[in-house]
Design an enzyme around this catalytic site. Structure first.
Site, PDB file in Angstrom:
ATOM      1  N   GLY A 122      10.685   4.459   7.581  1.00 25.90           N
ATOM      2  CA  GLY A 122      11.778   5.293   7.655  1.00 25.90           C
ATOM      3  C   GLY A 122      12.618   5.145   6.356  1.00 25.90           C
ATOM      4  O   GLY A 122      12.096   4.589   5.319  1.00 25.90           O
ATOM      5  N   SER A 123      13.909   5.536   6.299  1.00 24.82           N
ATOM      6  CA  SER A 123      14.778   5.364   5.133  1.00 24.82           C
ATOM      7  C   SER A 123      15.214   3.924   4.978  1.00 24.82           C
ATOM      8  O   SER A 123      15.193   2.971   5.948  1.00 24.82           O
ATOM      9  CB  SER A 123      16.075   6.202   5.394  1.00 24.82           C
ATOM     10  OG  SER A 123      16.579   5.589   6.495  1.00 24.82           O
ATOM     11  N   THR A 151      18.345   2.940   7.360  1.00 26.09           N
ATOM     12  CA  THR A 151      17.901   2.579   8.531  1.00 26.09           C
ATOM     13  C   THR A 151      17.317   1.085   8.336  1.00 26.09           C
ATOM     14  O   THR A 151      17.445   0.481   9.354  1.00 26.09           O
ATOM     15  CB  THR A 151      17.109   3.711   9.351  1.00 26.09           C
ATOM     16  OG1 THR A 151      17.743   4.791   9.161  1.00 26.09           O
ATOM     17  CG2 THR A 151      16.874   3.281  10.815  1.00 26.09           C
ATOM     18  N   GLY A 152      16.320   0.993   7.723  1.00 27.88           N
ATOM     19  CA  GLY A 152      15.474  -0.236   7.315  1.00 27.88           C
ATOM     20  C   GLY A 152      16.578  -1.221   7.496  1.00 27.88           C
ATOM     21  O   GLY A 152      16.122  -2.496   8.108  1.00 27.88           O
ATOM     22  N   GLU A 197       8.567  -0.344   5.999  1.00 28.83           N
ATOM     23  CA  GLU A 197       8.082   0.574   4.847  1.00 28.83           C
ATOM     24  C   GLU A 197       9.090   1.672   4.531  1.00 28.83           C
ATOM     25  O   GLU A 197       9.393   2.689   5.462  1.00 28.83           O
ATOM     26  CB  GLU A 197       6.827   1.514   5.202  1.00 28.83           C
ATOM     27  CG  GLU A 197       5.707   0.475   5.796  1.00 28.83           C
ATOM     28  CD  GLU A 197       4.878   0.164   4.170  1.00 28.83           C
ATOM     29  OE1 GLU A 197       5.376   0.612   3.216  1.00 28.83           O
ATOM     30  OE2 GLU A 197       3.838  -0.704   4.364  1.00 28.83           O
ATOM     31  N   CYS A 255       6.877   9.438   0.839  1.00 27.03           N
ATOM     32  CA  CYS A 255       7.805   8.115   0.299  1.00 27.03           C
ATOM     33  C   CYS A 255       7.186   7.916  -0.922  1.00 27.03           C
ATOM     34  O   CYS A 255       8.131   7.620  -1.707  1.00 27.03           O
ATOM     35  CB  CYS A 255       7.537   7.078   1.322  1.00 27.03           C
ATOM     36  SG  CYS A 255       5.717   6.805   1.724  1.00 27.03           S
TER      37      CYS A 255
HETATM   38  P1  NAD Z   1      15.094   7.402   9.125  1.00 30.43           P
HETATM   39  O1  NAD Z   1      15.465   6.099   8.823  1.00 30.43           O
HETATM   40  O2  NAD Z   1      16.399   8.312   9.249  1.00 30.43           O
HETATM   41  O3  NAD Z   1      14.427   7.520  10.536  1.00 30.43           O
HETATM   42  C1  NAD Z   1      13.143   6.801  10.729  1.00 30.43           C
HETATM   43  C2  NAD Z   1      12.844   6.592  12.137  1.00 30.43           C
HETATM   44  O4  NAD Z   1      13.975   5.505  12.708  1.00 30.43           O
HETATM   45  C3  NAD Z   1      13.343   7.910  13.181  1.00 30.43           C
HETATM   46  O5  NAD Z   1      12.394   7.378  14.457  1.00 30.43           O
HETATM   47  C4  NAD Z   1      14.762   7.584  13.681  1.00 30.43           C
HETATM   48  O6  NAD Z   1      15.066   7.916  15.031  1.00 30.43           O
HETATM   49  C5  NAD Z   1      14.764   5.865  13.996  1.00 30.43           C
HETATM   50  N1  NAD Z   1      15.917   5.341  13.777  1.00 30.43           N
HETATM   51  C6  NAD Z   1      17.189   5.858  13.254  1.00 30.43           C
HETATM   52  N2  NAD Z   1      18.220   5.013  13.429  1.00 30.43           N
HETATM   53  C7  NAD Z   1      17.608   4.063  14.004  1.00 30.43           C
HETATM   54  C8  NAD Z   1      18.220   2.427  14.227  1.00 30.43           C
HETATM   55  N3  NAD Z   1      19.453   2.302  13.854  1.00 30.43           N
HETATM   56  N4  NAD Z   1      17.475   1.667  14.630  1.00 30.43           N
HETATM   57  C9  NAD Z   1      16.163   1.810  14.905  1.00 30.43           C
HETATM   58  N5  NAD Z   1      15.594   3.093  14.612  1.00 30.43           N
HETATM   59  C10 NAD Z   1      16.204   3.993  13.995  1.00 30.43           C
HETATM   60  O7  NAD Z   1      14.149   8.331   8.045  1.00 30.43           O
HETATM   61  P2  NAD Z   1      13.617   9.660   8.054  1.00 30.43           P
HETATM   62  O8  NAD Z   1      14.483  10.521   7.568  1.00 30.43           O
HETATM   63  O9  NAD Z   1      12.892   9.997   9.474  1.00 30.43           O
HETATM   64  O10 NAD Z   1      12.337   9.324   7.143  1.00 30.43           O
HETATM   65  C11 NAD Z   1      12.437   9.586   5.683  1.00 30.43           C
HETATM   66  C12 NAD Z   1      12.243   8.122   5.065  1.00 30.43           C
HETATM   67  O11 NAD Z   1      11.306   7.578   5.397  1.00 30.43           O
HETATM   68  C13 NAD Z   1      12.339   8.643   3.635  1.00 30.43           C
HETATM   69  O12 NAD Z   1      13.352   7.587   2.782  1.00 30.43           O
HETATM   70  C14 NAD Z   1      11.267   8.081   3.174  1.00 30.43           C
HETATM   71  O13 NAD Z   1      10.748   7.621   1.745  1.00 30.43           O
HETATM   72  C15 NAD Z   1      10.624   6.875   4.126  1.00 30.43           C
HETATM   73  N6  NAD Z   1       9.297   6.891   4.346  1.00 30.43           N
HETATM   74  C16 NAD Z   1       8.631   5.598   4.012  1.00 30.43           C
HETATM   75  C17 NAD Z   1       7.140   5.483   4.121  1.00 30.43           C
HETATM   76  C18 NAD Z   1       6.611   4.125   3.474  1.00 30.43           C
HETATM   77  O14 NAD Z   1       5.282   3.803   3.665  1.00 30.43           O
HETATM   78  N7  NAD Z   1       7.113   3.424   2.646  1.00 30.43           N
HETATM   79  C19 NAD Z   1       6.589   6.725   4.617  1.00 30.43           C
HETATM   80  C20 NAD Z   1       7.164   7.834   5.178  1.00 30.43           C
HETATM   81  C21 NAD Z   1       8.390   7.776   4.650  1.00 30.43           C
END
Ligand code: NAD
Length: 472
Positions: free
Chosen positions: A218-219, A222-223, A240, A274
């Site tokens: 994810g982002s 959030t990571g 990731e 990503c």
């Molecule tokens: P996001 O971080 O908003 O959400 C990702 C997931 O995390 C969702 O399932 C969400 O419900 C969950 N989440 C949200 N807050 C949380 C918390 N506090 N604790 C635990 N889980 C929580 O990301 P997004 O908008 O869904 O995805 C887009 C991002 O993901 C972009 O930044 C993109 O670059 C990244 N991404 C990275 C890769 C990689 O392999 N490096 C691949 C795909 C996407």
């Protein structure tokens, strides 16, 4: 296929409540997903924990099970892909590609070895380095490739002898839930639990006492929260995260031949990848012809509902992302950018944005510095190659990057100077199941895929055997 129930302990489970899922091509709710309560999360974790011991007994059985998962997914491809189109927005051909990609990932992972390394073997002593499973894995995924990225976690976690509780993004829960249903008859109860809910459910998972590992995509924002949440009980972590990939074009390229590859490196999945190209660095003298070619391609792309004939690009997945891309392009315009193509929403229902090529910008503009994650590509110029490399690296992002040249050797040397997890030469987004993929700097911790990704779902056990009997 309309079974969008959760899978907990091998059974279909309705949510404590429900939430709507929007089709980004219309902006309208088209289905409902279950919303897990805390008690249901506890059930899923308890079930995953109970399934651990029998699942860990036989690696060959696990290999077989993974291959059966691949077969089951392939058999349901024509039902799964349309769900993915409706909830994610991508063209049906790409959705099919993602479903079959998921099956391939299961198959390739099934063939990986879990190594036992002998580091010393003398008449007195034998020391082996073994790999033990971690336990229950909490997996959390984003909305751009919901199925493929789920399988990047599920397949290696299971092969290594862990069990899984997975939560997809609330924007795209349905395909993952449907796959959970498909695999109910394939995997023993409790080995794979699929739950759904909002961001708070993700936070409950990462702070839950049962999982020993969090695998998160994810982002970056959030990571960082996930890492903080995992810290108190030292859960293992793979992150990731986002990227801001630079593509550096060298001065010897043939622009016409290269433009299309660059274009799709940036605009695949409507730019929501990503590791898509998110900024291009081009020598000053090549800027005009390259921008002209990229702009022509941007204007020629057929954008529309993923089910429309010949569509190459769908909408952005959700309203916040649509607004973010619009905002970044508007800010670039205010800062003096020239819009060579696109530059505005498509002006139809849904979250459609015109493929956009932006020039006349440099670092300091948000579209350049931040991850746009959408169909708007800035093209920047450079005079000295060292300067381009320095600017590509002057960021907290470090996911991937690429260098383009008529001389692959020259490009490979430049690519080796990029501070990122994957450096490509004369290609971008070439991701395979047998090579590691992960981010440097803020783009992640750890890797996925191949034996490197598999080992991320294990921890080392050193077995040190004195060969004499205990009493001697
Ligand atoms: P996001 O971080 O908003 O959400 C990702 C997931 O995390 C969702 O399932 C969400 O419900 C969950 N989440 C949200 N807050 C949380 C918390 N506090 N604790 C635990 N889980 C929580 O990301 P997004 O908008 O869904 O995805 C887009 C991002 O993901 C972009 O930044 C993109 O670059 C990244 N991404 C990275 C890769 C990689 O392999 N490096 C691949 C795909 C996407």
């Amino acid at each position: 296929m309309t079974d969008f129930s959760m899978t907990i302990d091998g059974k279909a489970v309705a949510g404590a409540s429900r939430f709507g899922v929007i089709n980004p091509a219309t902006g309208d709710v088209f289905a409902e997903a279950p919303d897990a309560s805390r008690a249901q999360l506890d059930d899923a974790m308890a079930s995953a924990r109970a399934a651990l011991r029998p699942w860990q007994r036989d690696v060959e059985q696990r290999r077989k099970a993974l291959r059966s998962c691949a077969e089951a997914i392939k058999a349901k491809a024509s039902e799964l892909a349309p769900i993915l189109v409706r909830e994610q927005g991508k063209p049906i051909k790409d959705a099919m590609g993602e479903v079959f990609g998921a099956a391939v990932w299961f198959e390739v992972t099934a063939g990986l070895e879990i190594p036992v390394e002998v580091v010393s073997d003398t008449p007195e002593n034998r020391i082996e380095v073994r790999r033990r499973p971690l336990g229950v894995v909490a997996a959390i995924t984003p909305w751009n490739y919901p199925l493929l990225l789920a399988v990047w976690k599920i397949a290696p976690a299971l092969l290594a002898g862990n069990t899984v509780v997975i939560k997809p993004s609330p924007f795209t829960p349905l395909t993952t839930l449907a796959v959970g249903a498909v695999l109910r008859d394939v995997l023993p109860a409790g080995v794979l639990n699929v739950i759904a809910g909002g961001d708070s459910l993700g936070a409950w998972m990462t702070s839950h006492p049962v999982p020993r590992k969090i695998s998160f995509t994810g982002s970056i924002e959030t990571g960082k929260k996930v890492a903080a949440s995992a810290a108190p009980d030292l859960k293992r972590l793979t992150l990731e995260l986002g990227g801001n990939d630079a593509a550096i074009v060298l001065d010897d390229v043939k622009v016409d031949a290269l433009a299309e590859k660059l274009f799709w490196g940036a605009f695949q999945n409507c730019g929501q990848v990503c590791s898509a190209i998110k900024r291009v660095y081009v020598p000053e003298k090549l800027e005009a012809p390259l921008v002209e070619r990229l702009a022509a391609l941007a204007r020629s792309v057929k954008v529309g509902d993923g089910f429309e004939e010949g569509v190459q690009m769908g909408p952005l997945n959700n309203r916040p992302q649509f607004e973010r891309v619009s905002e970044l392009v508007e800010e670039a315009k205010q800062r003096g950018a020239r819009i060579a193509a696109g530059g505005a929403p498509l002006g139809r229902k849904g979250y459609f944005y015109s493929p956009t090529i932006v020039t006349g910008v440099t670092e300091g503009v948000r579209l350049v510095d931040e991850e746009q994650f959408g169909p708007a590509l800035p093209v920047l110029t450079y005079r000295k190659l060292d300067d381009a490399v320095e600017r590509a690296n002057r960021t907290n992002f470090g996911l991937s990057g690429s260098v383009w040249s008529e001389s692959p050797e020259r490009a490979a040397e430049v690519a080796s100077r990029l501070e990122c997890g994957t450096a490509w030469v004369n290609q971008h987004l070439a991701i395979v199941p047998f090579a590691p993929f992960g981010g440097a700097k803020w783009s992640g911790i750890g890797v996925e895929n191949g034996s490197w990704g598999l080992l991320g779902f294990t921890e080392i056990q050193t077995v040190n055997v004195a060969k004499k009997p205990a009493g001697s």
